[in-house]
Design an enzyme around this catalytic site. Structure first.
Site, PDB file in Angstrom:
ATOM      1  N   TYR A 106       0.687  -1.263   0.021  1.00 58.17           N
ATOM      2  CA  TYR A 106       0.051   0.191  -0.016  1.00 58.17           C
ATOM      3  C   TYR A 106       0.866   1.324   0.197  1.00 58.17           C
ATOM      4  O   TYR A 106       0.506   2.322  -0.625  1.00 58.17           O
ATOM      5  CB  TYR A 106      -0.904   0.042   1.236  1.00 58.17           C
ATOM      6  N   GLU A 207       2.844 -31.425  10.970  1.00 53.79           N
ATOM      7  CA  GLU A 207       2.158 -30.998  10.117  1.00 53.79           C
ATOM      8  C   GLU A 207       0.759 -30.020  10.282  1.00 53.79           C
ATOM      9  O   GLU A 207       0.545 -29.051  10.116  1.00 53.79           O
ATOM     10  CB  GLU A 207       2.064 -31.585   8.777  1.00 53.79           C
ATOM     11  N   ASP A 259       1.225 -36.076   7.008  1.00 53.84           N
ATOM     12  CA  ASP A 259       0.282 -37.070   6.382  1.00 53.84           C
ATOM     13  C   ASP A 259       0.877 -38.119   5.584  1.00 53.84           C
ATOM     14  O   ASP A 259       2.124 -37.564   5.086  1.00 53.84           O
ATOM     15  CB  ASP A 259      -0.888 -36.313   5.500  1.00 53.84           C
TER      16      ASP A 259
END
EC number: 5.6.2.2
Length: 387
Positions: A106, A207, A259
């Protein structure tokens, strides 16, 4: 911000970054004073310029560079963006500010209006989207060898940590063993943290945030003298750097639990060898000796050397059929040079043959005590991990 409230380490980091930025960009002024076209030589952040260092086990940026000249019509806008962003960052440094990457977007976003000698008006935006300004920040990182964290640019906190450890952040001592059911959010400038004292034997990176919370509440880190960390999915830079420091400075072994799928494998590889898109940061962010603890395909199905942790009935209950995208990703990963070890090729082959995946939560479904006090400690003790 009052200088009295700013810690000594913050002041030192701020001065170092400001001095480096000034030294690098003042060369452009010298080029102009010598009647030379202002030009930057910036290392290419491309896949073609990313190399895997087999000896160091790291993804690194190669030696190719691009020239960015103000008088090159194809590069002039990017040149302007780079100088503009560097000036905004420099101003923030000397004014004791801590901008976020969103703030920088910005602060620099505006329209430049020009008139040519014939009176025709031209209007050009400095940048339109944040991905443009983010990319410019990355260019400045490789151009100056300053990470954005070195320049005290903040980002959203993501990773968490808990354990028997005291750290100094700013002017405060924080006890990571007294977080209640919560955890310490790893700050976006992890190099400004001082390790005061620690009583731990290893680091376990999980994770999933949900699994992290379960292990935390079960007292896993207390019983096994662990520093427990979660990346909450793909790790951010701060979490990777914090884990690297725990390993490098405190000599703690690092184990990664994800996983059992290609995306979990990739999360592990980002921690261990770095990422392709941010290869220029690997030397400071990656942990080359991190070990993949699981969940592995052999944990699920077993093999000739190992019995599975799951029974046939449990496999039917917990296994998820792999999608086409999973198969495609596994095939891609199989061809990555850093996955071409015997152990990883065996792991990926089982996945491609079974076309099945498993989430960490499935191990917790056998009982939280099984996950925390049997599965994880057994695998660490027996060295049942992939390197």
């Amino acid at each position: 911000m009052s200088s009295e409230l700013t810690s000594k380490v913050d002041k030192e980091a701020r001065k170092k970054a400001a001095d480096t930025l000034r030294q690098v960009f003042v060369k452009l002024i010298e080029q102009i004073n010598n009647s030379e076209p202002p030009t930057m030589e910036i290392p290419k952040r491309t896949l073609g310029n990313t190399i895997y260092d087999e000896k160091r086990k790291l993804l690194l940026l190669g030696e190719e560079k691009l020239k960015r000249s103000f008088f090159d019509l194809n590069e002039s806008k990017r040149f302007m963006q780079t100088v503009l962003m560097a000036s905004i960052i420099y101003d923030a440094l000397i004014n004791d500010e801590y901008p976020t990457i969103r703030d920088l977007y910005y602060r620099g976003k505006h329209s430049i209006i020009l008139k040519d000698p014939r009176g025709k008006t031209y209007e050009e935006n400095t940048w339109d989207e944040q991905k443009e300004s983010d990319s410019v920040i990355m260019d400045i990182e490789v151009f100056t060898s300053l990470l954005r964290e070195d320049m005290l640019i903040l980002s959203k906190e993501k990773g968490k940590v808990v354990g028997d450890m005291r750290i100094r952040s700013g002017n405060d001592i924080i006890d990571l063993s007294k977080m209640g059911h919560g955890a310490y959010s790893i700050e976006p400038t992890p190099d400004l943290i001082d390790f005061v004292d620690i009583n731990a034997e290893f680091v376990l990176v999980v994770e999933k945030d949900a699994v992290f919370q379960q292990l935390h509440r079960a007292g896993f880190w207390k019983q096994y003298k662990a520093i427990l960390v979660t990346s909450a999915g793909q790790p951010d830079r701060a979490t990777r750097r914090f884990v690297r420091r725990l390993n490098e400075e405190l000599k703690l072994p690092v184990y990664i639990l994800t996983d059992a799928d290609p995306y979990g494998w990739y999360i592990y590889s980002v921690f261990r060898i770095g990422s392709i898109s941010l290869s220029y940061e690997s030397e400071r962010l990656a942990t080359p000796n991190a070990k993949f603890l699981g969940v592995s395909m052999t944990d699920i199905f077993g093999d000739s050397n190992k019995k599975p942790y799951l029974s046939e009935q449990e496999r039917r209950n917990y296994i998820i059929k792999a999608k086409d995208a999973d198969i495609k990703r596994a095939t891609e990963i199989k061809n990555y040079q850093w996955f071409k070890t015997k152990a990883w090729q065996h792991e990926i082959e089982i996945f491609l043959n079974k076309k099945s995946k498993l989430e960490i939560e499935a191990m917790a479904s056998k009982g939280l005590k099984f996950l925390a006090f049997q599965y994880i400690p057994e695998k660490i003790k027996s060295k049942d991990y992939i390197e």
